[in-house]
Motif scaffolding. Sequence first.
Motif, PDB file in Angstrom:
ATOM      1  N   ALA A 206       0.492  -1.451   0.096  1.00 49.07           N
ATOM      2  CA  ALA A 206      -0.700  -0.330   0.368  1.00 49.07           C
ATOM      3  C   ALA A 206       0.847   1.478  -0.300  1.00 49.07           C
ATOM      4  N   TYR A 207       0.664   1.730  -0.702  1.00 52.44           N
ATOM      5  CA  TYR A 207       1.902   3.349  -1.347  1.00 52.44           C
ATOM      6  C   TYR A 207       1.274   4.033  -0.880  1.00 52.44           C
ATOM      7  N   ILE A 208       1.725   4.650  -0.316  1.00 55.09           N
ATOM      8  CA  ILE A 208       0.886   5.870   0.843  1.00 55.09           C
ATOM      9  C   ILE A 208       2.552   7.723  -0.334  1.00 55.09           C
ATOM     10  N   ALA A 209       3.238   7.074  -0.658  1.00 57.12           N
ATOM     11  CA  ALA A 209       4.292   7.808  -1.536  1.00 57.12           C
ATOM     12  C   ALA A 209       4.930   7.411  -2.307  1.00 57.12           C
ATOM     13  N   PRO A 210       4.092   7.447  -3.573  1.00 53.75           N
ATOM     14  CA  PRO A 210       5.371   6.429  -4.317  1.00 53.75           C
ATOM     15  C   PRO A 210       6.908   6.458  -4.632  1.00 53.75           C
ATOM     16  N   GLY A 211       6.822   7.947  -4.475  1.00 54.87           N
ATOM     17  CA  GLY A 211       8.149   8.207  -5.481  1.00 54.87           C
ATOM     18  C   GLY A 211       9.282   9.132  -3.760  1.00 54.87           C
ATOM     19  N   ALA A 212       8.998   8.356  -2.576  1.00 55.63           N
ATOM     20  CA  ALA A 212      10.189   8.671  -1.666  1.00 55.63           C
ATOM     21  C   ALA A 212      10.987   7.842  -1.813  1.00 55.63           C
ATOM     22  N   THR A 213      11.894   8.345  -1.358  1.00 55.70           N
ATOM     23  CA  THR A 213      13.250   8.042  -1.463  1.00 55.70           C
ATOM     24  C   THR A 213      14.125   7.764  -0.163  1.00 55.70           C
TER      25      THR A 213
END
Length: 347
Positions: A206-213
């Motif tokens: 469940a991706y709440i912040a798909p672009g997070a690194t």
Amino acid sequence: MNMTKKKEIVFIVNPISGTHSKDEVPSLIEENLEKDHFDYQICFTEYAGHAAEIAKACAERQTDIVVAVGGDGTVNEVARSLTHSFTALGIIPCGSGNGLARHLCIPLDIKKAIQIINACKIETFDYGMINELPFFCTCGMGFDAFISLKFAEAGKRGPITYVENVLKEGLKYKPETYEVSDDTGKKRYKAFLIACANASQYGNNAYIAPGATMKDGEMDVIIMEPFDALEAPQIAADLFMKTITNNSKIKTFRTKSLHIKRKGPGAIHYDGDPIMTGEEIEVHIEHEGIRILTNPEVIEDSGQPNFLLNAFSDFFNNINNVREDIGKTGHRILVINKVLLRKLSKI
């Protein structure tokens, strides 16, 4: 692997965490760990907080690697004792969500996770702090923390339980007004939830912040505006599709630190662990504060959409297109809830 001496590894096994039995772990380690390169010992936790105590002692004596064997709670407990130390964190994911392991593309299969340890690629990553509590994936408040509490209380685990609670409890949850301050100034939001993400997902994909690194020194802040029962299924689909930031109910930005003020005390969560706290909330990122064993073949989670679930998302778009035909609110909720759970059970 080119080593002049063996590295020391301590495996910390929480026998009651997550969904997998840990009975086979010692034999799998014995069979699959490259003992020419590692000396190891296995410690089983005996009470709440024991994993943190063991990991802290390992960090103090500069053990090379400490491996958390368990769910997200165990990983958080071990990791927070290793921050700003020489000792690296390893993960053998055995939980229900496995958020950090999934973000770092560490296999959920125990044998394959041990092979990642054998490769011994260590990188330095960021972690976050919310009111002085460390988190490595996400923290949050509002409905985000409320659902974490409900999920922790649930008699069964997994994404179906999570979404079932979202749909059931979300209809009764009252959005709050938050005053949010960062280095760009102060803004007010009426929000269903505020989530701060160091990594891309809660767990269970469940991706709440798909672009997070975990390497940029910043957190992704996600503000979810109030939505109705008919919009909930699309938001759920977007979480699993890695398309949540495209949803009209979502506002996002990045920052190193954040101050949040709400009207009164309430719940927050850090890596899914809920706790009650006051009306003032401080969140910040500790840049390059923890060393972690990573998958040498992958650079974090790519954040690319999971095309296998495209039909899933399209299905919910179709529900919204014909919402006029579904009937009164109570009937709409019942229909959506049943269909969503049936779809999720097939994924």
